[in-house]
Design an enzyme around this catalytic site. Structure first.
Site, PDB file in Angstrom:
ATOM      1  N   LYS A 107       0.814  -1.212   0.000  1.00 52.66           N
ATOM      2  CA  LYS A 107       0.000   0.000   0.000  1.00 52.66           C
ATOM      3  C   LYS A 107       0.854   1.271   0.000  1.00 52.66           C
ATOM      4  O   LYS A 107       0.356   2.348  -0.305  1.00 52.66           O
ATOM      5  CB  LYS A 107      -0.968  -0.003   1.177  1.00 52.66           C
TER       6      LYS A 107
HETATM    7  C1  LIG Z   1      -4.604  -4.431   1.678  1.00 53.85           C
HETATM    8  C2  LIG Z   1      -3.879  -5.714   1.631  1.00 53.85           C
HETATM    9  C3  LIG Z   1      -4.288  -6.776   0.775  1.00 53.85           C
HETATM   10  C4  LIG Z   1      -5.530  -6.696  -0.083  1.00 53.85           C
HETATM   11  O1  LIG Z   1      -5.368  -5.820  -1.158  1.00 53.85           O
HETATM   12  P1  LIG Z   1      -6.652  -5.341  -1.988  1.00 53.85           P
HETATM   13  O2  LIG Z   1      -6.138  -4.334  -2.950  1.00 53.85           O
HETATM   14  O3  LIG Z   1      -7.601  -4.762  -0.988  1.00 53.85           O
HETATM   15  O4  LIG Z   1      -7.215  -6.558  -2.657  1.00 53.85           O
HETATM   16  C5  LIG Z   1      -3.516  -7.927   0.722  1.00 53.85           C
HETATM   17  N1  LIG Z   1      -2.428  -8.072   1.500  1.00 53.85           N
HETATM   18  C6  LIG Z   1      -2.012  -7.090   2.341  1.00 53.85           C
HETATM   19  C7  LIG Z   1      -0.825  -7.338   3.185  1.00 53.85           C
HETATM   20  C8  LIG Z   1      -2.716  -5.889   2.435  1.00 53.85           C
HETATM   21  O5  LIG Z   1      -2.304  -4.923   3.279  1.00 53.85           O
END
Ligand SMILES: *Cc1c(COP(=O)(O)O)cnc(C)c1O
Length: 431
Positions: A107
């Site tokens: 993210k």
């Molecule tokens: C947010 C997150 C996900 C999921 O990602 P999406 O884009 O919501 O499908 C998967 N793994 C981790 C570690 C995350 O922080």
């Protein structure tokens, strides 16, 4: 580039307006009016391009004239200034490590890009923006880090008390300055409900200019496509298109991969790997979207019952289920299998997966059993150190804390404890 609302009940907007608004006034998601196609020469010369050059070339059409070219180049170079290696685990499975950024989860890329764009947009206005966000763990840290000390932007993060890991909590609460953490005596769903209510509160909106920072915001979603091209740069020599497996919750990450594919990226197959929250695997089987209550799992960033980005994926495949099913699979992996996979991959290949990566790994491994000529990679979305309890359950020891993180863990937590009532958030925002 123009963006339209998928509900088609709102006017089209440019990148700046879409970023500031987050979601369309009709409450649906913004979608680009066209997908720019990358030419053959772009892929032929990928190896000789820097990551910043690739990101700039991919993202420039989406931003259009809303940010000057040299400013955009600076933004993308800062966004991707850490390694994103494609690491082989076995002969047929590699791992795209997206956890080398400041908060150790994928993210970071979306949050860094979005915060810098929003910063550029508010720079020349006297309007202060308040980013209001609920987090189950990783979003809050990435958003806090991305917006830290950005002039003109205040950040308010709601997180569920006692339900985030120690590393995640410090990433939210130890920064200070323009980053404000509210520790809510409730669940993630409570936090999300309170945030949603604030966005409909006219009195709050009259006092504060609110925007959201979750993955429905185009400025967080669009930049995620760049690392699919970085992966392909490292993959190309294998001579066949990869099967790409993405641990999925809100489906923003995999949706960015589908966007890259629509722009010309060679891909054999997408697999969205889910935990027990299996709304989409069931949808692909039955054709019916029937969300159930969210179930807590070891891969908690994917504990999402209603994946908000899935409507964008449907749009890419023209709302046609047969077309979608051909390119896009989705499977469910339970917690016991997740733990067994962490243990087995560590023992057989000496590679430490986090619980989200393990869900992806198992899904890809199962797929390759029936199509042994294929090869692929998983997106490893977080560093295992963010989920020490799951690693301990699987392997009997906790992962080593990286040097850079030790300082953070010693810093002081600063958070305001509030009840799970909207009125408490409202008072905070109005005071
Ligand atoms: C947010 C997150 C996900 C999921 O990602 P999406 O884009 O919501 O499908 C998967 N793994 C981790 C570690 C995350 O922080």
């Amino acid at each position: 580039m123009q963006y339209y609302s998928l509900a088609k009940q709102s006017p089209v907007v440019d990148f700046k307006e879409a970023t500031i608004a987050g979601q369309a006034p009709d409450k649906s998601l913004y979608f680009p009016s066209e997908v720019p196609k990358l030419c053959a020469a772009f892929f032929d010369t990928l190896e000789s391009k820097s990551e910043a050059d690739i990101a700039f070339e991919v993202l420039r059409p989406y931003v259009g004239a809303t940010i000057a070219e040299d400013a955009l180049y600076n933004i993308v170079s800062e966004t991707v200034n850490f390694p994103i290696p494609l690491v082989p685990i076995t002969n047929t499975i590699s791992s795209l490590e997206l956890f080398h950024g400041p908060t150790l989860a994928f993210k970071d890329i979306g949050a860094r890009f979005m915060s810098r764009c929003l910063g550029a947009f508010v720079q020349n206005s006297d309007r202060k923006v308040t980013v209001l966000v609920a987090t189950s763990g990783d979003t809050g840290g990435a958003v806090a880090d991305g917006f830290y000390k950005v002039p003109g932007v205040e950040v308010v993060i709601l997180y569920p008390s006692g339900k985030v890991s120690p590393v995640q909590e410090k990433q939210l609460t130890a920064l200070g300055h323009n980053i404000h953490a509210l520790e809510v005596k409730g669940s993630f769903d409570d936090c999300q409900r309170m945030v949603k209510q604030a966005f409909t509160d006219e009195q709050v909106k009259a006092k504060k200019f609110l925007t959201s920072a979750n993955s429905i915001n185009v400025a967080r979603w669009l930049p995620q496509q760049v690392y699919y091209f970085f992966a392909y740069k490292q993959w190309k020599q294998q001579g066949q298109p990869p099967v790409i497996t993405v641990p999925s919750g809100n489906f923003g990450n995999i949706c960015a991969g589908v966007l890259a594919y629509q722009s010309g990226l060679p891909v054999k197959q997408f697999i969205a790997a889910c935990n027990a929250n299996d709304t989409i695997p069931r949808f692909l089987e039955s054709g019916k979207l029937e969300p159930r209550d969210p179930i807590p799992t070891l891969s908690n960033a994917m504990d999402v019952a209603v994946p908000s980005n899935f409507v964008r994926i449907l749009e890419f495949f023209h709302q046609e289920l047969p077309e979608l099913r051909e390119m896009f699979k989705s499977v469910r992996v339970d917690d016991a299998t997740t733990l067994a996979t962490i243990e087995r991959v560590y023992k057989e290949s000496n590679y430490l997966l986090d619980p989200h990566g393990a869900v992806g790994y198992y899904a890809l491994e199962e797929y390759l059993k029936s199509l042994p000529k294929d090869k692929g990679f998983i997106l490893e979305t977080a560093h295992p150190v963010k989920f020490p309890d799951a690693i301990e359950q699987a392997l009997g020891f906790q992962p080593e804390v990286p040097k850079g993180l030790k300082g953070l863990l010693e810093r002081e937590k600063k958070a305001e404890l509030i009840g799970a009532e909207y009125n408490e958030l409202r008072e905070y925002l109005l005071s």
